[in-house]
Design an enzyme around this catalytic site. Structure first.
Site, PDB file in Angstrom:
ATOM      1  N   ASP A  92       0.831  -1.203   0.000  1.00 28.24           N
ATOM      2  CA  ASP A  92       0.000   0.000   0.000  1.00 28.24           C
ATOM      3  C   ASP A  92       0.871   1.261   0.000  1.00 28.24           C
ATOM      4  OD1 ASP A  92      -1.919   2.031   0.537  1.00 28.24           O
ATOM      5  OD2 ASP A  92      -3.175   0.566   1.564  1.00 28.24           O
TER       6      ASP A  92
ATOM      7  N   ASP B 285      -1.515  -0.366  -4.721  1.00 26.01           N
ATOM      8  CA  ASP B 285      -2.769   0.259  -5.105  1.00 26.01           C
ATOM      9  C   ASP B 285      -2.553   1.678  -5.626  1.00 26.01           C
ATOM     10  OD1 ASP B 285      -1.895   1.038  -2.612  1.00 26.01           O
ATOM     11  OD2 ASP B 285      -3.806   0.734  -1.593  1.00 26.01           O
TER      12      ASP B 285
ATOM     13  N   ASP C 156       2.222   2.836   3.323  1.00 25.19           N
ATOM     14  CA  ASP C 156       1.365   3.948   2.944  1.00 25.19           C
ATOM     15  C   ASP C 156       1.265   4.988   4.052  1.00 25.19           C
ATOM     16  OD1 ASP C 156      -1.062   5.220   1.513  1.00 25.19           O
ATOM     17  OD2 ASP C 156      -1.937   4.554   3.394  1.00 25.19           O
TER      18      ASP C 156
ATOM     19  N   SER D 235      -7.090   4.000  -1.423  1.00 24.80           N
ATOM     20  CA  SER D 235      -6.833   2.568  -1.233  1.00 24.80           C
ATOM     21  C   SER D 235      -8.079   1.722  -1.433  1.00 24.80           C
ATOM     22  CB  SER D 235      -6.258   2.312   0.164  1.00 24.80           C
ATOM     23  OG  SER D 235      -4.993   2.901   0.300  1.00 24.80           O
TER      24      SER D 235
ATOM     25  N   GLU E  82      -1.000  -7.825   2.742  1.00 25.02           N
ATOM     26  CA  GLU E  82      -0.744  -6.398   2.547  1.00 25.02           C
ATOM     27  C   GLU E  82       0.314  -5.869   3.508  1.00 25.02           C
ATOM     28  OE1 GLU E  82      -3.133  -2.176   2.117  1.00 25.02           O
ATOM     29  OE2 GLU E  82      -3.642  -3.495   3.790  1.00 25.02           O
TER      30      GLU E  82
END
Length: 565
Positions: free
Chosen positions: A75, A372, A330, A123, A325
């Site tokens: 992410d 993403d 992120d 996301s 993930e």
């Protein structure tokens, strides 16, 4: 012995003697051959050989037909972030320019990331593009642009007979794992996402294994308890155990102990699927802050999940689908925190190396790794002032950093002795925890102001570290840049080149022989009424809360609501 299905014409097979313990002897004796005859002996040898060959052939056919798909999402991880981590790794380990990270060896292409509502995705829409193989709006969790549920890869796999899993370092109810396992209009409906993940919607329980953070959304609201962040008193853990047979694993030492095949068998014996381990109330800690005695690493969770699912499908014709993930790459990007960011990326690469090795041992498997979106608009060089910049960045500015700016910001804001805060910052935090010995008077004055919020402290510290490292950030949000696409294992060649993010969902659908449209039909059919009415009612309630003050909204959700996209 009961009648053998291989010998349907024999109603009364000859009884076994005490030494006739092999199935081969039983079969041959059943055919009327005496042990005294040479033909019997030849038949025994032939029979044993045939059974061995048939067994090997059957197992080979079973494995050949089986397919596992491992979808790994980094992410907020853009191409510049991999460069940052590769450079940093080379610097701290005194390596040359030829030194690569595990992801570098399996680069096959890139992915375009826009959503249906914006060139810059969030996301939720990014994960829905993977899970439903369609574009949707920012904030959409498993729904199409009209807000109608769309069947996901995970649901289709489960309904087809595969086992399924989710692993994340965020809350399990966060955007990416939520988009594979739930359907809501707004990503902030995490209470409802938890209800569906536990199995309370039209399809029933679709998840077989889940390792992540975020237990607070599964516990009933009890006054001011920090262990719950639900807006109601639903005990989802209790309901899941009673109604859906969930087994709960909440002790980090348990997951760390299960390393060998025999230990995997032990966990399957003591904690049969479905198995859920939520190791923190909120998101799991950044790698730079993580206490190994309290929280497992991303690599530990991923490999244990793969071993458990593989063992559970060992004698089945279907394999498994799992989404893994690296969630907090992120969040460090949102904070513009370069030290936390680089440690998250290195942990992700460490996990990737272990998964590559796992796939090599299980050749009926393909792993895909992509993002993403990119977060932060990171540039691995930064111009300070109007003078022409030096062509450099400085990894040494990141090496002494001991904690994320998120943790430090909260620590400063919660510091009880406000009069002692300036001395603590100037004599301990800056020189010992961050390696900063050249702080300006302006920087010291800002940090020693006790009226600052944790967010203000965190943002300022991140800028101090980034400036000294020569790193730039364009935003505290996302960017529209294409992201790298990595793959390894059986049939990855079709992923070479530049792809729309929805192409990855379509690839997984074909690889597993699934039909996403049929799952969508089940979700939106006659049986969808009750649970979808609940979703819409929850959306109306959430919309009402969002119209209230931020303070009121945070009272419902104890975790920080800085829109951690």
């Amino acid at each position: 012995m009961s009648q053998s299905p291989l010998l349907p014409n024999y109603q009364n097979p000859p009884p076994l003697n005490i030494d006739d313990t092999s199935y081969a002897s039983y079969v041959i004796t059943s055919l009327g051959l005496s042990k005294a005859t040479g033909l019997y002996k030849k038949a025994v040898v032939f029979g044993l050989g045939a059974i061995a060959v048939f067994g090997v052939w059957s197992f080979a056919q079973l494995n050949q037909a089986k397919q596992n798909v491992i979808m790994i999402i980094s992410d907020g991880f853009g191409p510049a972030s991999q460069t940052l981590a590769r450079n940093y790794n080379a610097y701290v380990n005194n390596l040359g320019p030829e030194a690569l990270l595990p992801l570098d060896h399996i680069l096959v292409g890139s992915s375009r990331t826009r959503s249906s509502s914006s060139f810059v995705t969030d996301s939720a829409a990014g994960a829905t593009a993977f899970s439903c193989a369609l574009k949707s709006y920012n904030g959409a969790i498993g729904v199409n642009p009209d807000g109608i549920p769309c069947g996901t890869i995970l649901e289709a796999a489960k309904l087809r007979g595969y086992l399924t899993g989710l692993v994340a370092t965020s809350r399990l109810t966060h955007a990416t794992p939520g988009s594979f396992s739930a359907h809501v209009i707004d990503r902030d409906m995490e209470d409802e996402i938890a209800v569906q993940q536990i199995g309370n919607y039209s399809l029933g329980r679709m998840v077989d294994l889940a390792f992540a953070g975020g237990s607070c959304h599964f516990k009933p609201q009890t006054g001011e308890s920090l262990e719950s962040c639900r807006a109601d008193d639903k005990d989802l853990f209790g309901w899941g155990v009673e109604k859906m047979g969930w087994n709960l694993l909440n002790n980090v030492t348990r997951i760390q102990e299960f390393g060998s095949v025999s230990e995997v068998k032990l966990i399957l014996f003591r904690f049969r699927l479905p198995l859920m381990g939520l190791f923190t109330p909120d998101h799991m800690s950044y790698e730079i802050d993580r206490d190994p005695s309290k929280e497992p690493s991303l690599r530990e969770m991923a490999i244990k999940a793969l071993d458990i699912l593989s063992h559970a499908t060992k004698r089945t014709r279907k394999g498994f689908f799992i989404m893994i993930e690296g969630s907090r790459i992120d969040m460090a990007g949102h904070s513009n925190d370069p030290a936390a960011h680089v440690h998250e990326i290195l942990a992700y690469n460490e996990m990737i190396q272990s998964v590559i090795e796992w796939v090599d041992r299980n050749p009926n498997t393909i792993m895909i790794s992509t993002s993403d979106h990119e977060t932060g608009g990171l540039s691995v060089a930064h111009q300070l002032g109007s003078a022409y910049p030096e062509y450099a960045w400085y990894p040494k500015a990141l090496t002494p950093v001991q904690n994320s700016t998120e943790v430090l910001g909260k620590h400063f804001a919660d510091f009880s002795d406000k009069e002692a805060l300036p001395k603590f910052i100037t004599e301990t935090v800056l020189p010992e925890w961050l390696g900063i010995g050249d702080a300006s008077q302006y920087e010291i004055d800002y940090l020693t102001d006790p009226a600052r919020t944790s967010f203000e402290y965190s943002a300022f510290l991140a800028r101090m570290i980034s400036d000294r490292a020569g790193l730039g950030w364009a935003t505290t949000g996302h960017s529209a840049v294409d992201v790298n696409l990595y793959a390894h294992g059986r049939g990855f060649e079709a992923l070479r080149g530049n792809h729309e993010n929805t192409d990855i969902g379509l690839f997984m659908e074909r690889k597993l022989g699934l039909d996403l449209k049929s799952v969508t039909s089940r979700l939106t059919g006659a049986t969808a009424g009750v649970w979808w009415e609940r979703v819409m009612s929850g959306y109306e309630a959430l919309s009402g809360m969002k119209e209230k003050t931020v303070k009121g909204f945070q009272k419902v959700h104890y975790h920080q609501k800085q829109r951690d996209l």
